[in-house]
Design a protein around this motif. Structure first.
Motif, PDB file in Angstrom:
ATOM      1  N   THR A 117       1.950   4.127  -7.435  1.00  0.00           N
ATOM      2  CA  THR A 117       1.289   3.377  -8.507  1.00  0.00           C
ATOM      3  C   THR A 117       1.248   4.092  -9.851  1.00  0.00           C
ATOM      4  O   THR A 117       1.377   3.453 -10.879  1.00  0.00           O
ATOM      5  CB  THR A 117      -0.150   3.008  -8.096  1.00  0.00           C
ATOM      6  N   ARG A 141       0.823  -1.225   0.000  1.00  0.00           N
ATOM      7  CA  ARG A 141       0.000   0.000   0.000  1.00  0.00           C
ATOM      8  C   ARG A 141       0.851   1.267   0.000  1.00  0.00           C
ATOM      9  O   ARG A 141       0.361   2.339  -0.306  1.00  0.00           O
ATOM     10  CB  ARG A 141      -0.980  -0.004   1.160  1.00  0.00           C
ATOM     11  N   TYR A 142       2.129   1.153   0.349  1.00  0.00           N
ATOM     12  CA  TYR A 142       3.021   2.305   0.350  1.00  0.00           C
ATOM     13  C   TYR A 142       3.716   2.505  -0.992  1.00  0.00           C
ATOM     14  O   TYR A 142       4.439   3.466  -1.180  1.00  0.00           O
ATOM     15  CB  TYR A 142       4.081   2.165   1.450  1.00  0.00           C
ATOM     16  N   ARG A 192       1.593   9.143  -7.869  1.00  0.00           N
ATOM     17  CA  ARG A 192       0.362   9.013  -7.087  1.00  0.00           C
ATOM     18  C   ARG A 192       0.379   7.648  -6.420  1.00  0.00           C
ATOM     19  O   ARG A 192       0.811   6.656  -7.007  1.00  0.00           O
ATOM     20  CB  ARG A 192      -0.875   9.108  -7.979  1.00  0.00           C
ATOM     21  N   MET A 193      -0.123   7.626  -5.208  1.00  0.00           N
ATOM     22  CA  MET A 193      -0.220   6.379  -4.463  1.00  0.00           C
ATOM     23  C   MET A 193      -1.552   5.701  -4.807  1.00  0.00           C
ATOM     24  O   MET A 193      -2.382   6.270  -5.513  1.00  0.00           O
ATOM     25  CB  MET A 193      -0.138   6.680  -2.962  1.00  0.00           C
ATOM     26  N   ALA A 194      -1.746   4.513  -4.292  1.00  0.00           N
ATOM     27  CA  ALA A 194      -2.983   3.763  -4.562  1.00  0.00           C
ATOM     28  C   ALA A 194      -4.218   4.538  -4.097  1.00  0.00           C
ATOM     29  O   ALA A 194      -5.269   4.465  -4.731  1.00  0.00           O
ATOM     30  CB  ALA A 194      -2.933   2.397  -3.893  1.00  0.00           C
ATOM     31  N   ASP A 195      -4.093   5.314  -3.016  1.00  0.00           N
ATOM     32  CA  ASP A 195      -5.222   6.099  -2.513  1.00  0.00           C
ATOM     33  C   ASP A 195      -5.340   7.463  -3.206  1.00  0.00           C
ATOM     34  O   ASP A 195      -6.093   8.312  -2.775  1.00  0.00           O
ATOM     35  CB  ASP A 195      -5.120   6.265  -1.002  1.00  0.00           C
ATOM     36  N   ARG A 196      -4.590   7.666  -4.266  1.00  0.00           N
ATOM     37  CA  ARG A 196      -4.569   8.876  -5.099  1.00  0.00           C
ATOM     38  C   ARG A 196      -3.851  10.056  -4.456  1.00  0.00           C
ATOM     39  O   ARG A 196      -3.855  11.162  -4.995  1.00  0.00           O
ATOM     40  CB  ARG A 196      -5.979   9.313  -5.530  1.00  0.00           C
ATOM     41  N   SER A 197      -3.244   9.872  -3.285  1.00  0.00           N
ATOM     42  CA  SER A 197      -2.465  10.948  -2.682  1.00  0.00           C
ATOM     43  C   SER A 197      -1.159  11.100  -3.459  1.00  0.00           C
ATOM     44  O   SER A 197      -0.724  10.189  -4.158  1.00  0.00           O
ATOM     45  CB  SER A 197      -2.192  10.658  -1.205  1.00  0.00           C
TER      46      SER A 197
END
Length: 180
Positions: free
Chosen positions: A111, A107-108, A128-133
């Motif tokens: 992506t 999760r870190y 961008r990360m998986a959570d769009r941050s």
């Protein structure tokens, strides 16, 4: 701690540059092959394009080797390829910082590349990360990445040679954790 403290970046093998050089060599080979196949054509484009490809390969190779992690007074400066990020220690949520291995903590892992330089095993720039941050990355070793969340919701992900030493230095600068 001195006013300027450098942290070595985890090494990244030079063979990763094959992800850059092989496609450029294939493009050059195809260009030469098609130019030789058509003797009636002028070879001027080869005299322009092949040196351009060589300069491009040299610039991208130089960028691949350009990386540093420096703690200067109360600011962390990460320089990677064509990108630079300066973050005051006060902007970090160090109580949530952690050292991760992407194989165990996917999760870190960044992506989506939004403005960066990347190849398998190497990520540099804005992602961008998986959570769009948002995240700024200098990742050369996915088994030891220091994940530094920031107060604005973004993060900095770096691969120092000794991630614990960098985290300890940042925590020392921040002082004791505040009660909420």
């Amino acid at each position: 701690m001195s006013a300027l403290h450098r942290f070595d970046v985890a090494p990244s093998p030079a063979w990763r540059l094959l992800w850059l050089w092989v496609p450029l060599l294939l493009v050059a080979g195809v260009m030469v092959g098609t130019a030789l196949d058509a003797p009636e054509r002028s070879h001027t484009e080869l005299f322009i394009t092949l040196p351009f490809l060589a300069v491009l390969a040299a610039a991208l190779t130089w960028a691949y080797t350009r990386r540093s992690i420096v703690l200067h007074q109360d600011t962390l400066e990460v320089q990677s390829t064509f990108y630079r990020k300066r973050v005051p220690v006060s902007a970090m949520r160090l109580d949530e910082a952690r050292i991760v291995d992407f194989a165990e903590h996917g999760r870190y892992k960044p992506t989506i590349k939004t403005n960066g330089y990347g190849m398998p095993g190497f990520q540099s720039g804005h992602y961008r990360m998986a959570d769009r941050s948002k995240a700024f990355c200098l990742i050369t070793d996915s088994s030891r990445v220091l994940h530094l969340p920031l107060r604005d919701g973004s993060a900095v992900l770096v691969s120092p040679e000794r991630p614990r030493a960098l985290l300890d230095a940042l925590q020392a600068l921040a002082g004791p954790p505040r009660a909420h």
